[in-house]
Enzyme design. Structure first.
Site: not given
Lengths: 298, 298, 298, 298
Positions: D241-244
């Site tokens: 996940d791009l923001d994880e």
């Protein structure tokens, strides 16, 4: 007539009753709309105001009317103790309408690149609210960096010169550009009061800072040996002491015993360049007033 | 006549041209001296102002004249989109003159003592700008602490009660005290919208916060498992969601992988209690206005 | 045999090759499991280690074996420049096994309550890792607060006494309690070196701090007049200067020109009490070692 | 024989008794001196160690002896729950000796220059501990900046391409350089799991962060509308996940109601670029281990 975008009025003078009322009254009668207004009255009784407004107006007429509208101080003088030198009307009140938005600056450096690099990148993307007219240094180490950005670089060596001779050489170079502000982006030589007096409240310096403060050579080494847990940086105007003068912005970062003196210096540089940039943004957007030895950010 | 100490005027209404001018004009004609003035205009066109001034005046006359002095909005209504419900004059402008300085509050807690202890100590030394009329809890665990400070403690257990029944019991207790503000100092039960509506913008909560935010049970455990490097706390007004509403104050502390979830919670509590206290100080000194879902601190 | 919970081994001595190897070897042969291990070697060549482990063991046998296992320094002495005074074996290495977890402390105060109140609340809820045996003050102002918590309060006035006489009176009071640590929770009198020498590295002080530092009376007034943007606090051991000594913890908060000197002091107090508490937690959990004028937190 | 400067040994495997003892024993017998040692055992029973040492040795012999010295896990397996995939010996323990110090990286950007400019300046002054092999962007906006520094710039437009086609084009470009790490310096497109799987734990992203977090488009607008008082940034590894993904570093700055959404974004960018740089410094000096979804910084 000015164009109908946002305008800025700066006001500065001895406090007395009715100042806000009279100024806002002039704007109201000119059908101008205040978007943002901020005032500050110093404990010594000096009044500062920064007003953002919009609408159409004639600058000369507005300024003239502002001066005329000022209340007579004769009945209300008991508070006036802090009279600055640059007063411009009979009431000792200065108005500045729409100060020029892009300041002209010269950046002075020695050998460290971190603050200069930060300013050059911001300037390249038009984020500085200023034009860097030139970079002046007592070394030529940073010439390659400056040349990447197409900005004049002047190497004014101090070798073989007295401090006065070196400063005279710098002043000759600066006279080409007539900068409004000098930015000391890690310029590591002490400036004489005579030099500083050429640029009253127009020299901005960045200085490492610590809790507690360490005086003398190699402050990061001293901070390390004391085992500080926080390091910081202070951007300030220069008056007659390189590391003194009104503080514009400060910030800190945490460190611990695992940081060497070099690690602390590295982290300190990150703080220095951001604090300097943020201070310049405040000054160049005409949000900073000077009251005694304090910088008021409106 | 009021006594000649510092006074506060709060103003709140749809923005239009001349508001500052007309208000400051009334103060000027009453020979009152503005010490500090702060305004804010929201993007939606709502105007907020907080004025500190000094001098002698008649309150009823001053308020009456302020209302009369308001400019007619009929020529200038295009900006008005954000009309609050509590308007008090024909121009939809509210004035509050010298709001009572010591607020009356009830503190609600569950089992954790850190925020309550902080408030009790501050109250004992008259630093809270408020009177704690009582402490209400769904447990009796903190009764011994409260009793040290001579403040009524009400144990209103939720056991065997529906949420509505429990809130009704709390409201009965609160009705004894008629508090102006409810302070949720780690009160860990969700409040119904019906309950919250009894205290519009008068309930203040403290909430742990993280980057990123973690929803659901045991947020410190989640934060630990994600390996966050910063933990924080948020003090906010409660509207219809316990953890939402306008943010008054926030702060953070650094952590690292050596912190267990328990360590994070311990550090988090330090942040929580300071942020809650600082938020209450702002609210109780009438410096906080609410604009949509934002808290404006003037 | 000790019970099978978590144990702590502290080690401190001149660095040489193999220290970690030999210590962990002893633990391994005793079938003890290391949970957490942290070492630090100072630039001057002093070695510090803190080991958390679990398992069953005989304390005397373990300590004896640790001492025996130390490598002979005769072939490896070139690094040893920083020999502390409290060495306990032929290799100048100190081991401390399971230092007592609840320290005995006396808190010294003058008139300000913020740090004391913080400590009392934490103590009341068993969060201090220490027993507050008594509070000693040169004023009786804080007696009512202390009495709420059932702790002895000793008013040892300095009036009419020389500094030496006053300190002698304090020492007589302290001799009743034999505290392991003295916590100066805003004790505002300078201590003589003679007094400090009774408690080497066992006095902890909290000190306001600024960027830059301000020396002399009323530092908050000086900070205000310089217009600082950050204020802070430093918890440190006291050696021969009240405001010097190894720094244990520091923290800061932002301020701006709208903060009066009083506002700064108020915010400063919030920082002071949290920093002091966090420093005590580190010291009382035996995580702090002293290396020269630095505090190493393992 | 290696030269006698500082060496680094990284170790990673299921925890069991005696790991530190056996590793330090091998170093001791090779007459190597440990300068700095840091371990971490995850709650799931995984052991991480980073050792800095000095002395002369044969790398193959040392690694071989380290593997041989590992204790037999057969008697001590109850703790092993967290077995990573990249184990290299019969005990599932990985050793890495002197990982290459200058990493090879490719930087990916979209339109924003602040992080890229920061990395280029650091690279120009050899402060990055990495070589920037190339910059890849889905726009050509930043090509002039990159060219100032003599680094290849690849414009790989996404226009008219499916996400898979675009990522295939990027992968073809990356295959020229075979970077060890991808740095997403404000690359604003979501990466597919298939793409991310090409670079397990080797993609580093910088993400704005808030208290609370805001999901969806225009987070600075959301943060403004909620009236946050703190904004921040998070540097993290990208998994699916791009923001994880594991958080490497975070930092914050204070804001208030006078900051517009644009002001917040400006301040946020300052935080983003410093946090990204500091995270890269940690990763590139081999101080970061990954444990589950946490980044451990030794």
């Amino acid at each position: 007539m000015s164009d109908p975008t946002k305008h800025i009025l700066l006001m500065d003078g001895p406090d007395r009753k009715g100042l806000i009322y009279h100024v806002t009254g002039v704007l109201y009668r000119h059908n101008l709309n205040i978007i943002h207004n901020a005032e500050y009255v110093s404990p010594a009784g000096h009044f500062f105001m920064r007003t953002e407004f919009e609408g159409l107006f004639d600058s000369d007429a507005l300024l003239s009317e502002l001066h005329s509208a000022m209340p007579d101080p004769s009945h209300d003088t008991e508070n006036i103790v802090d009279v600055p030198d640059d007063m411009t009307d009979r009431h000792n009140i200065t108005f500045r309408l729409n100060p020029k938005r892009r300041k002209k600056i010269v950046v002075m450096v020695t050998k460290e690149h971190h603050c200069l690099g930060e300013l050059l990148i911001r300037y390249a993307f038009d984020e500085l609210d200023a034009d860097i007219l030139a970079v002046v240094s007592n070394y030529n180490l940073l010439q390659p960096l400056v040349s990447k950005f197409g900005i004049p670089f002047h190497h004014v060596s101090h070798e073989g010169l007295s401090r006065e001779e070196h400063e005279a050489a710098i002043l000759r170079t600066l006279s080409i550009y007539e900068p409004e502000y000098l930015v000391l982006a890690k310029y590591m030589r002490v400036l004489t009061p005579a030099f500083v007096n050429h640029f009253p409240n127009r020299i901005i310096n960045i200085h490492h800072s610590f809790l507690p403060a360490f005086v003398g050579a190699n402050p990061y080494r001293q901070a390390y040996e004391r085992g500080v847990k926080i390091i910081g940086a202070t951007a300030h105007f220069v008056n007659n002491d390189l590391d003194e003068g009104p503080i514009i912005a400060q910030s800190v970062q945490e460190v611990d015993h695992r940081h060497t003196a070099t690690d602390m210096a590295t982290k300190g540089k990150d703080v220095e360049k951001i604090v300097l940039s943020q201070a310049l943004k405040l000054v160049f957007s005409d949000r900073v007033f000077i009251s005694g030895n304090r910088a008021i950010v409106l």
